[in-house]
Design a protein around this motif. Structure first.
Motif, PDB file in Angstrom:
ATOM      1  N   PRO A  48       9.577 -15.540  -9.024  1.00  0.00           N
ATOM      2  CA  PRO A  48      10.420 -16.595  -8.435  1.00  0.00           C
ATOM      3  C   PRO A  48      10.368 -16.588  -6.917  1.00  0.00           C
ATOM      4  N   GLY A  49      10.159 -17.770  -6.350  1.00  0.00           N
ATOM      5  CA  GLY A  49      10.183 -17.927  -4.905  1.00  0.00           C
ATOM      6  C   GLY A  49       8.941 -17.455  -4.184  1.00  0.00           C
ATOM      7  N   CYS A  50       7.942 -16.953  -4.915  1.00  0.00           N
ATOM      8  CA  CYS A  50       6.728 -16.430  -4.282  1.00  0.00           C
ATOM      9  C   CYS A  50       5.651 -17.495  -4.213  1.00  0.00           C
ATOM     10  N   GLY A  51       4.814 -17.385  -3.201  1.00  0.00           N
ATOM     11  CA  GLY A  51       3.710 -18.302  -3.028  1.00  0.00           C
ATOM     12  C   GLY A  51       2.428 -17.773  -3.644  1.00  0.00           C
ATOM     13  N   HIS A  52       1.312 -18.355  -3.213  1.00  0.00           N
ATOM     14  CA  HIS A  52       0.005 -17.976  -3.754  1.00  0.00           C
ATOM     15  C   HIS A  52      -0.312 -16.517  -3.483  1.00  0.00           C
ATOM     16  N   LEU A  53       0.102 -16.030  -2.342  1.00  0.00           N
ATOM     17  CA  LEU A  53      -0.069 -14.620  -1.981  1.00  0.00           C
ATOM     18  C   LEU A  53       1.319 -13.988  -1.976  1.00  0.00           C
ATOM     19  N   PRO A  54       1.750 -13.405  -3.085  1.00  0.00           N
ATOM     20  CA  PRO A  54       3.142 -12.974  -3.219  1.00  0.00           C
ATOM     21  C   PRO A  54       3.463 -11.623  -2.605  1.00  0.00           C
ATOM     22  N   PHE A  55       2.487 -10.954  -2.043  1.00  0.00           N
ATOM     23  CA  PHE A  55       2.643  -9.551  -1.673  1.00  0.00           C
ATOM     24  C   PHE A  55       3.653  -9.350  -0.542  1.00  0.00           C
ATOM     25  N   ALA A  56       3.682 -10.263   0.415  1.00  0.00           N
ATOM     26  CA  ALA A  56       4.699 -10.187   1.467  1.00  0.00           C
ATOM     27  C   ALA A  56       6.000 -10.850   1.036  1.00  0.00           C
ATOM     28  N   ASP A  57       5.938 -11.758   0.062  1.00  0.00           N
ATOM     29  CA  ASP A  57       7.143 -12.430  -0.420  1.00  0.00           C
ATOM     30  C   ASP A  57       8.035 -11.485  -1.223  1.00  0.00           C
ATOM     31  N   ASP A  58       7.449 -10.683  -2.100  1.00  0.00           N
ATOM     32  CA  ASP A  58       8.225  -9.765  -2.941  1.00  0.00           C
ATOM     33  C   ASP A  58       7.401  -8.504  -3.192  1.00  0.00           C
ATOM     34  N   PRO A  59       7.236  -7.670  -2.169  1.00  0.00           N
ATOM     35  CA  PRO A  59       6.373  -6.493  -2.316  1.00  0.00           C
ATOM     36  C   PRO A  59       6.862  -5.520  -3.384  1.00  0.00           C
ATOM     37  N   ALA A  60       8.176  -5.389  -3.544  1.00  0.00           N
ATOM     38  CA  ALA A  60       8.687  -4.426  -4.531  1.00  0.00           C
ATOM     39  C   ALA A  60       8.299  -4.852  -5.948  1.00  0.00           C
ATOM     40  N   ARG A  61       8.457  -6.134  -6.255  1.00  0.00           N
ATOM     41  CA  ARG A  61       8.115  -6.614  -7.599  1.00  0.00           C
ATOM     42  C   ARG A  61       6.615  -6.539  -7.840  1.00  0.00           C
TER      43      ARG A  61
ATOM     44  N   ILE B 167       0.815  -1.211   0.000  1.00  0.00           N
ATOM     45  CA  ILE B 167       0.000   0.000   0.000  1.00  0.00           C
ATOM     46  C   ILE B 167       0.855   1.269   0.000  1.00  0.00           C
ATOM     47  N   ALA B 168       1.859   1.330   0.853  1.00  0.00           N
ATOM     48  CA  ALA B 168       2.648   2.569   0.955  1.00  0.00           C
ATOM     49  C   ALA B 168       3.302   2.917  -0.375  1.00  0.00           C
ATOM     50  N   GLU B 169       3.866   1.933  -1.053  1.00  0.00           N
ATOM     51  CA  GLU B 169       4.509   2.198  -2.340  1.00  0.00           C
ATOM     52  C   GLU B 169       3.473   2.533  -3.408  1.00  0.00           C
ATOM     53  N   LEU B 170       2.372   1.796  -3.437  1.00  0.00           N
ATOM     54  CA  LEU B 170       1.343   2.072  -4.444  1.00  0.00           C
ATOM     55  C   LEU B 170       0.767   3.466  -4.273  1.00  0.00           C
ATOM     56  N   ALA B 171       0.611   3.910  -3.022  1.00  0.00           N
ATOM     57  CA  ALA B 171      -0.010   5.207  -2.760  1.00  0.00           C
ATOM     58  C   ALA B 171       0.851   6.367  -3.244  1.00  0.00           C
ATOM     59  N   ARG B 172       2.111   6.109  -3.559  1.00  0.00           N
ATOM     60  CA  ARG B 172       2.958   7.152  -4.129  1.00  0.00           C
ATOM     61  C   ARG B 172       2.615   7.418  -5.596  1.00  0.00           C
ATOM     62  N   HIS B 173       1.927   6.473  -6.228  1.00  0.00           N
ATOM     63  CA  HIS B 173       1.652   6.571  -7.657  1.00  0.00           C
ATOM     64  C   HIS B 173       0.162   6.534  -8.001  1.00  0.00           C
ATOM     65  N   ARG B 174      -0.657   6.029  -7.101  1.00  0.00           N
ATOM     66  CA  ARG B 174      -2.073   5.814  -7.386  1.00  0.00           C
ATOM     67  C   ARG B 174      -2.933   6.235  -6.194  1.00  0.00           C
ATOM     68  N   GLU B 175      -4.203   6.511  -6.492  1.00  0.00           N
ATOM     69  CA  GLU B 175      -5.192   6.529  -5.416  1.00  0.00           C
ATOM     70  C   GLU B 175      -5.626   5.082  -5.211  1.00  0.00           C
ATOM     71  N   VAL B 176      -5.233   4.501  -4.103  1.00  0.00           N
ATOM     72  CA  VAL B 176      -5.425   3.075  -3.855  1.00  0.00           C
ATOM     73  C   VAL B 176      -6.716   2.865  -3.069  1.00  0.00           C
ATOM     74  N   ILE B 177      -7.554   1.984  -3.575  1.00  0.00           N
ATOM     75  CA  ILE B 177      -8.819   1.647  -2.917  1.00  0.00           C
ATOM     76  C   ILE B 177      -8.809   0.142  -2.689  1.00  0.00           C
ATOM     77  N   ALA B 178      -8.579  -0.272  -1.442  1.00  0.00           N
ATOM     78  CA  ALA B 178      -8.578  -1.685  -1.075  1.00  0.00           C
ATOM     79  C   ALA B 178      -9.942  -2.014  -0.493  1.00  0.00           C
ATOM     80  N   VAL B 179     -10.593  -3.021  -1.048  1.00  0.00           N
ATOM     81  CA  VAL B 179     -11.994  -3.296  -0.722  1.00  0.00           C
ATOM     82  C   VAL B 179     -12.139  -4.683  -0.112  1.00  0.00           C
ATOM     83  N   ASP B 180     -13.064  -4.814   0.827  1.00  0.00           N
ATOM     84  CA  ASP B 180     -13.497  -6.117   1.333  1.00  0.00           C
ATOM     85  C   ASP B 180     -14.690  -6.582   0.506  1.00  0.00           C
TER      86      ASP B 180
END
Length: 372
Positions: free
Chosen positions: A350-363, A30-43
């Motif tokens: 590479p090396g990421c699981g089903h939810l890659p966001f914590a595995d490689d947040p920069a990529r 979120i922090a990195e995305l918010a530098r470039h986008r208006e981020v709307i995370a929804v449930d």
């Protein structure tokens, strides 16, 4: 209105989580995305802090304009909105004993019923959760206590792909709800990103012309019948076993070994997760009232080879898959995605699981902000 958070400024980017998850799964980005986008995370409805959807014959249900027929991918005239009753059908045999699995999308460790799923998969994921009351001796292939059958939708393995009538919790139904949510925010064609079930929803909305770009991380819908049942077994087992071990989860997640054991099936690097995130996601899974219907409706939506992908061919589309995804293994499903969406950008993580966001947040953030 669905529960959501907005941060940043720029072109709007809507983030859609997967089955049993919640909007916080995107927090590492979120922090990195918010530098470039208006981020709307929804449930999604029935998950996180959003209430369950109303009955399909309720006037509060979204209008279904622009829905496809099963035979073509183009828009059709809206049809009836009340689905008929479904009849539970036979299930495909699979693992029926939790074995040494532990919660958090815990998968039987000796089972290989999926698309090239590793036989030594370590159970666990931060989307498992503490419990809703109910039986705790069910196996991962046992129907959810709230559901009448493992997959009681007769269209679940229909290769034509699109649902002709709304099915509660399906990709098409949830896409309708998200489209209405976008309308309420005054967003016509935002950028969309989705994970797993959310990836299917993002692709469906993109196909309908409701997105300016789509990024799907390990999206559902590119499986065969066995791969679908494997995925249902994994997430179903997580919910059951997470409930069984709920009292012990805070102590388990407090240790590195516990996080690795419980979260390894969804993450390539589970030790990087915080105990608080693991526990919060665990509780979100067990308390999600939309889980049973959404899992049961998994197989309703597919984008068949040769079908008209609608507006997807006119926008940037990225399909990303972790090479250590044990829930929707990439070997076959990523290949199917390449065949069905040949104009998309296809990326392995590479090396990421089903939810890659914590595995490689920069990529992952790069894929969402840098277009091909």
């Amino acid at each position: 209105m669905l529960a959501h958070e907005r941060r940043g400024s720029g072109p709007p980017l809507v983030l859609i989580h997967g089955l049993g998850s919640r909007r916080q799964v995107w927090d590492p980005l979120i922090a990195e995305l918010a530098r470039h986008r208006e981020v709307i995370a929804v449930d999604l409805p029935g998950f996180g802090e959003s209430p369950l959807w109303p009955p399909l014959d309720d006037p509060r249900q979204p209008h279904r304009a622009g829905r496809p027929s099963r035979a073509t991918a183009g828009p059709t005239t809206p049809g009836p909105t009340t689905p008929g009753p479904t009849t539970p059908g036979p299930t495909t045999p699979g693992p029926t004993t939790p074995g040494n699995a532990t919660p958090g999308n815990a998968t039987p460790s000796n089972a290989t019923p999926g698309d090239a799923t590793p036989s030594n998969a370590t159970p666990g994921n931060a989307t498992l959760g503490p419990p809703t009351p109910g039986p705790t001796t069910l196996s991962p292939l046992t129907p959810d206590p709230a559901t009448p059958g493992f997959t009681d939708n007769p269209a679940a393995d229909d290769p034509r792909g699109f649902e002709a009538a709304p099915v509660p919790g399906s990709v098409g139904h949830l896409a309708d709800v998200v489209a209405t949510f976008l309308d309420g925010l005054g967003l016509d064609r935002p950028e969309l990103a989705g994970s797993s079930l959310g990836g299917g929803i993002a692709l469906e909305l993109g196909r309908r012309g409701r997105a300016s770009a789509v990024t799907a991380f390990a999206p559902i819908g590119f499986w065969g019948p066995v791969g679908r049942r494997w995925c249902q077994a994994v997430v179903g087992g997580a919910r059951v076993l997470g409930s069984a071990l709920a009292p012990a989860l805070p102590r388990i997640f407090a240790t590195r070994a516990g996080r690795v054991a419980l979260c390894g099936i969804f993450y390539g690097h589970p030790s990087r997760l915080s105990p608080e995130d693991c526990l919060g996601s665990a509780r979100a899974l067990s308390h999600a009232p939309g889980f049973a219907a959404a899992r049961r409706a998994f197989g309703v939506w597919r984008l068949p080879v040769g079908a008209d992908p609608g507006a997807l061919t006119g926008i940037p589309v990225t399909i990303a898959w972790g090479t250590r995804d044990l829930v929707l293994p990439h070997h076959r499903q990523a290949a199917r995605a390449r065949e069905e969406l040949p104009t998309a950008r296809h990326v392995l993580l590479p090396g990421c699981g089903h939810l890659p966001f914590a595995d490689d947040p920069a990529r992952c953030a790069e894929l969402l902000t840098v277009r091909q």
